[in-house]
Design an enzyme around this catalytic site. Structure first.
Site, short mmCIF file in Angstrom:
data_model
loop_
_atom_site.label_atom_id
_atom_site.label_comp_id
_atom_site.label_asym_id
_atom_site.label_seq_id
_atom_site.Cartn_x
_atom_site.Cartn_y
_atom_site.Cartn_z
N VAL A 206 0.84 -1.20 0.00
CA VAL A 206 0.00 0.00 0.00
C VAL A 206 0.88 1.25 0.00
CG1 VAL A 206 -1.76 1.29 1.27
CG2 VAL A 206 -1.85 -1.21 1.20
N ASP A 230 -1.44 2.16 -5.21
CA ASP A 230 -1.15 3.58 -4.97
C ASP A 230 -2.16 4.42 -5.74
OD1 ASP A 230 0.22 6.06 -4.34
OD2 ASP A 230 2.04 4.86 -4.06
N GLN A 231 -2.00 5.72 -5.70
CA GLN A 231 -2.91 6.61 -6.41
C GLN A 231 -2.83 6.36 -7.92
OE1 GLN A 231 -3.12 10.81 -4.64
NE2 GLN A 231 -1.12 10.09 -3.94
N ASP A 250 -7.82 4.08 -3.65
CA ASP A 250 -7.81 4.94 -2.47
C ASP A 250 -7.79 4.07 -1.23
OD1 ASP A 250 -8.26 6.69 -0.40
OD2 ASP A 250 -9.93 7.73 -1.36
N HIS A 268 3.01 7.08 9.06
CA HIS A 268 3.54 8.30 9.69
C HIS A 268 3.11 9.56 8.94
CE1 HIS A 268 7.63 8.72 7.31
NE2 HIS A 268 6.61 8.49 6.52
#
Length: 364
Positions: A206, A230-231, A250, A268
């Site tokens: 991801v 991913d996008q 998404d 993070h």
């Protein structure tokens, strides 16, 4: 305010002054390192095959003679900071005088172009004007009652919007290069932690970008069916093979199903609420595997009690980078535990890896 002439207090004052000045001028060391990267000093010494004298280095870099002494002073600081080492070599034939020559050290070897471990793009990205200029708006940011990043406060747009407004931009390319170079370092982690991926038949990476990490995993486990998620604008033009697939989507809505979900340098970027959503979607993605599925997180786990103050400082620096750029955070073990259990997982294991990061295995 009058200071006592007591020797102990004077010494304390002088040490306090040194401490403050050092932190105020830390930026000089960072920018000197950036200059060395841009000049290609590490490449020049590497290509030369042996330590280089100042004159040899200046000639190789095609510097104007007036800049030789300036180069010396930059190298003096960078050598003090551990990026180069000095050695004594004999002068040219017929010249009995000895000269100082500069050689590479392990940190400067990370700036050699074309090497899998090259981190020049990290230096370039971290010290890019867009990353530095925003700090001038920190007072305004603190005094505004708005939920926005420091980057947004300074520029009027989010970092992601800034990055994606032009798919052909050099800034986007630089960011992708930086992420790719960090991913190449993952090979060392993978070699030491093969057990984490053993027994898996499928994996979804991801936020996997251009697939650097997934390709490294695929090299060692060619049977593993891997998906880079991913996008759409990131993976739209990428092609895979029978066991390597690129999917756009998404992660806040859903994540493709797999035996394991890999979240490297992802959580993070996000606050706890958003990270909780990603973890819940990850748990759903591995649900078909029952108790045998897992989520593999690679991120920082801050330990403020560590004896390694330099390591802790780096982790806390990263925490402020994530906060100011994304409203994200680096987490302590206690914060990871709460997030993991709140997402509905039953257990986890944290293994320190790769210098300042940790590998966190999470089980349903």
């Amino acid at each position: 305010m009058a200071f006592s002439t007591n020797g102990s207090e004077e010494s304390e004052l002088y040490h306090a002054q040194i401490h403050l000045y050092k932190h105020v001028y830390n930026f000089v060391s960072s920018m000197a390192l950036k200059s060395a990267m841009e000049l290609g000093i590490a490449d020049a010494i590497h290509n030369h095959g042996k330590p280089m004298t100042l004159s040899e280095l200046a000639s190789s870099l095609k510097l104007h003679p007036s800049k030789v002494n300036i180069l010396h002073r930059f190298l003096r600081l960078l050598t003090h900071n551990g990026f180069f080492a000095k050695t004594i070599v004999k002068g040219k034939e017929g010249d009995e005088e000895e000269e100082i020559a500069y050689s590479l050290t392990p940190p400067s070897k990370l700036l050699i172009s074309g090497k899998p471990t090259c981190l020049s793009s990290i230096v370039k990205g971290a010290l890019h004007p867009s990353s530095l200029d925003m700090w001038s708006s920190s007072k305004k940011w603190f005094n505004e009652d708005k939920e926005q990043t420091l980057f947004e406060c300074a520029t009027g747009e989010s970092f992601w919007d800034f990055l994606n407004k032009d798919s052909e931009s050099s800034t986007l390319s630089m960011f992708q290069d930086a992420m790719a170079s960090d991913s190449r370092m993952f090979k060392l982690v993978l070699q030491e932690n093969k057990r984490v991926f053993e027994g898996l038949e499928s994996l979804v990476d991801v936020g996997g970008g251009t697939g650097g990490v997934t390709k490294l995993i695929h090299e060692i486990f060619p049977h593993l069916k891997c998906t880079v998620f991913d996008q759409p604008q990131v993976v739209g033009n990428l092609t895979g093979n029978e066991n390597l697939n690129f999917v756009g989507g998404d992660m806040f809505k859903s994540i493709p199903s797999a035996d394991a979900v890999l979240l490297k340098w992802v959580l993070h970027d996000w606050n706890d609420e958003q990270s909780l959503k990603i973890l819940k979607n990850s748990k759903e993605a591995i649900s078909h595997k029952g108790k045998d599925g897992k989520v593999i997180i690679i991120d920082i786990s801050i330990d403020e009690t560590s004896d390694d103050r330099g390591l802790t400082e780096l982790q806390l620096d990263y925490d402020l980078v994530m906060l100011t750029m994304f409203l994200g955070k680096e987490r302590t073990k206690q914060e990871w535990e709460k997030l993991i259990y709140d997402a509905g997982f039953s257990s986890y294991k944290i293994t320190p890896i790769s210098g300042f990061k940790s590998l966190i295995e999470v089980y349903p």
